[in-house]
Design a protein around this motif. Structure first.
Motif, PDB file in Angstrom:
ATOM      1  N   LYS A 265       4.038   8.612  14.208  1.00  0.00           N
ATOM      2  CA  LYS A 265       4.293   7.989  15.512  1.00  0.00           C
ATOM      3  C   LYS A 265       4.401   9.082  16.572  1.00  0.00           C
ATOM      4  O   LYS A 265       5.434   9.261  17.217  1.00  0.00           O
ATOM      5  CB  LYS A 265       5.573   7.164  15.464  1.00  0.00           C
ATOM      6  N   VAL A 266       3.320   9.822  16.700  1.00  0.00           N
ATOM      7  CA  VAL A 266       3.239  10.955  17.614  1.00  0.00           C
ATOM      8  C   VAL A 266       1.846  10.938  18.230  1.00  0.00           C
ATOM      9  O   VAL A 266       0.903  10.394  17.647  1.00  0.00           O
ATOM     10  CB  VAL A 266       3.479  12.278  16.849  1.00  0.00           C
ATOM     11  N   SER A 267       1.687  11.549  19.381  1.00  0.00           N
ATOM     12  CA  SER A 267       0.386  11.564  20.059  1.00  0.00           C
ATOM     13  C   SER A 267      -0.664  12.334  19.259  1.00  0.00           C
ATOM     14  O   SER A 267      -0.345  13.237  18.479  1.00  0.00           O
ATOM     15  CB  SER A 267       0.524  12.187  21.451  1.00  0.00           C
ATOM     16  N   LEU A 268      -1.900  11.982  19.492  1.00  0.00           N
ATOM     17  CA  LEU A 268      -3.030  12.632  18.827  1.00  0.00           C
ATOM     18  C   LEU A 268      -3.023  14.139  19.087  1.00  0.00           C
ATOM     19  O   LEU A 268      -3.213  14.930  18.155  1.00  0.00           O
ATOM     20  CB  LEU A 268      -4.349  12.018  19.316  1.00  0.00           C
ATOM     21  N   ASP A 269      -2.790  14.528  20.327  1.00  0.00           N
ATOM     22  CA  ASP A 269      -2.807  15.951  20.678  1.00  0.00           C
ATOM     23  C   ASP A 269      -1.786  16.748  19.882  1.00  0.00           C
ATOM     24  O   ASP A 269      -2.079  17.837  19.389  1.00  0.00           O
ATOM     25  CB  ASP A 269      -2.566  16.147  22.170  1.00  0.00           C
ATOM     26  N   LYS A 270      -0.594  16.203  19.760  1.00  0.00           N
ATOM     27  CA  LYS A 270       0.474  16.905  19.049  1.00  0.00           C
ATOM     28  C   LYS A 270       0.134  17.071  17.563  1.00  0.00           C
ATOM     29  O   LYS A 270       0.313  18.145  16.992  1.00  0.00           O
ATOM     30  CB  LYS A 270       1.792  16.161  19.218  1.00  0.00           C
TER      31      LYS A 270
ATOM     32  N   SER B 176      -6.502   8.716  16.417  1.00  0.00           N
ATOM     33  CA  SER B 176      -5.479   7.859  16.991  1.00  0.00           C
ATOM     34  C   SER B 176      -5.810   6.419  16.623  1.00  0.00           C
ATOM     35  O   SER B 176      -6.907   5.941  16.877  1.00  0.00           O
ATOM     36  CB  SER B 176      -5.454   8.032  18.509  1.00  0.00           C
ATOM     37  N   THR B 177      -4.851   5.735  16.001  1.00  0.00           N
ATOM     38  CA  THR B 177      -5.073   4.346  15.610  1.00  0.00           C
ATOM     39  C   THR B 177      -4.613   3.385  16.707  1.00  0.00           C
ATOM     40  O   THR B 177      -5.176   2.315  16.860  1.00  0.00           O
ATOM     41  CB  THR B 177      -4.349   4.018  14.296  1.00  0.00           C
ATOM     42  N   ARG B 178      -3.573   3.774  17.436  1.00  0.00           N
ATOM     43  CA  ARG B 178      -3.053   3.067  18.600  1.00  0.00           C
ATOM     44  C   ARG B 178      -2.331   4.112  19.440  1.00  0.00           C
ATOM     45  O   ARG B 178      -2.142   5.230  18.977  1.00  0.00           O
ATOM     46  CB  ARG B 178      -2.014   2.003  18.239  1.00  0.00           C
ATOM     47  N   PRO B 179      -1.910   3.753  20.623  1.00  0.00           N
ATOM     48  CA  PRO B 179      -1.149   4.739  21.403  1.00  0.00           C
ATOM     49  C   PRO B 179       0.091   5.203  20.619  1.00  0.00           C
ATOM     50  O   PRO B 179       0.829   4.376  20.067  1.00  0.00           O
ATOM     51  CB  PRO B 179      -0.742   3.976  22.666  1.00  0.00           C
ATOM     52  N   MET B 180       0.254   6.502  20.531  1.00  0.00           N
ATOM     53  CA  MET B 180       1.383   7.132  19.826  1.00  0.00           C
ATOM     54  C   MET B 180       1.408   6.822  18.329  1.00  0.00           C
ATOM     55  O   MET B 180       2.461   6.869  17.694  1.00  0.00           O
ATOM     56  CB  MET B 180       2.711   6.734  20.477  1.00  0.00           C
TER      57      MET B 180
END
Length: 127
Positions: A32-37, A81-85
């Motif tokens: 549950k973290v952003s793609l970039d991170k 990314s599957t969904r936001p965050m």
């Protein structure tokens, strides 16, 4: 028959994760973290000694890595990314080297070590 299949699997020269894998530790990991991170953390993990990032495409979410330690391996990390965050990480490891006792356990060990380190960092980021 199942034992014979297990013997052949042990000598397989590739190992990869999947959404629904027979082996629980080789299932796709979700964070549950952003793609970039997550992408940056995977890159940081494989920037350590013994690894070379041979190619990467953030647009496609893929990082190609070569491992220089024995046994030498080629790894592909896919971060999407599957969904936001919500971000998924899949890994595939393969080798051309013959390993006494079979390559599969070493490949699996490499994937699980990466997942453990990544999960530890992502738990901190989720807080």
């Amino acid at each position: 028959m199942a034992k014979l299949k297990g013997v052949f699997k042990r000598f397989s020269q590739e190992c990869e994760t999947a959404d629904r894998h027979q082996e629980k530790e080789l299932e796709t990991r979700y964070y549950k973290v952003s793609l970039d991170k997550v992408y940056d953390e995977v890159k940081r993990y494989f920037s350590a000694d013994g690894y070379d990032i041979s190619s990467e495409s953030k647009d496609h979410g893929e990082i190609m890595i070569t491992r220089n330690k024995n046994p030498k391996m080629f790894l592909i990390a896919t971060v999407v990314s599957t969904r936001p965050m919500h971000t998924a990480v899949d890994l595939k490891a393969s080798t051309d080297q013959m390993v006494v006792g079979g390559a599969y356990p070493k490949l699996k060990q490499e994937i699980t070590a990466c997942y453990e380190a990544l999960s530890k960092e992502m738990r901190e980021a989720e807080k």
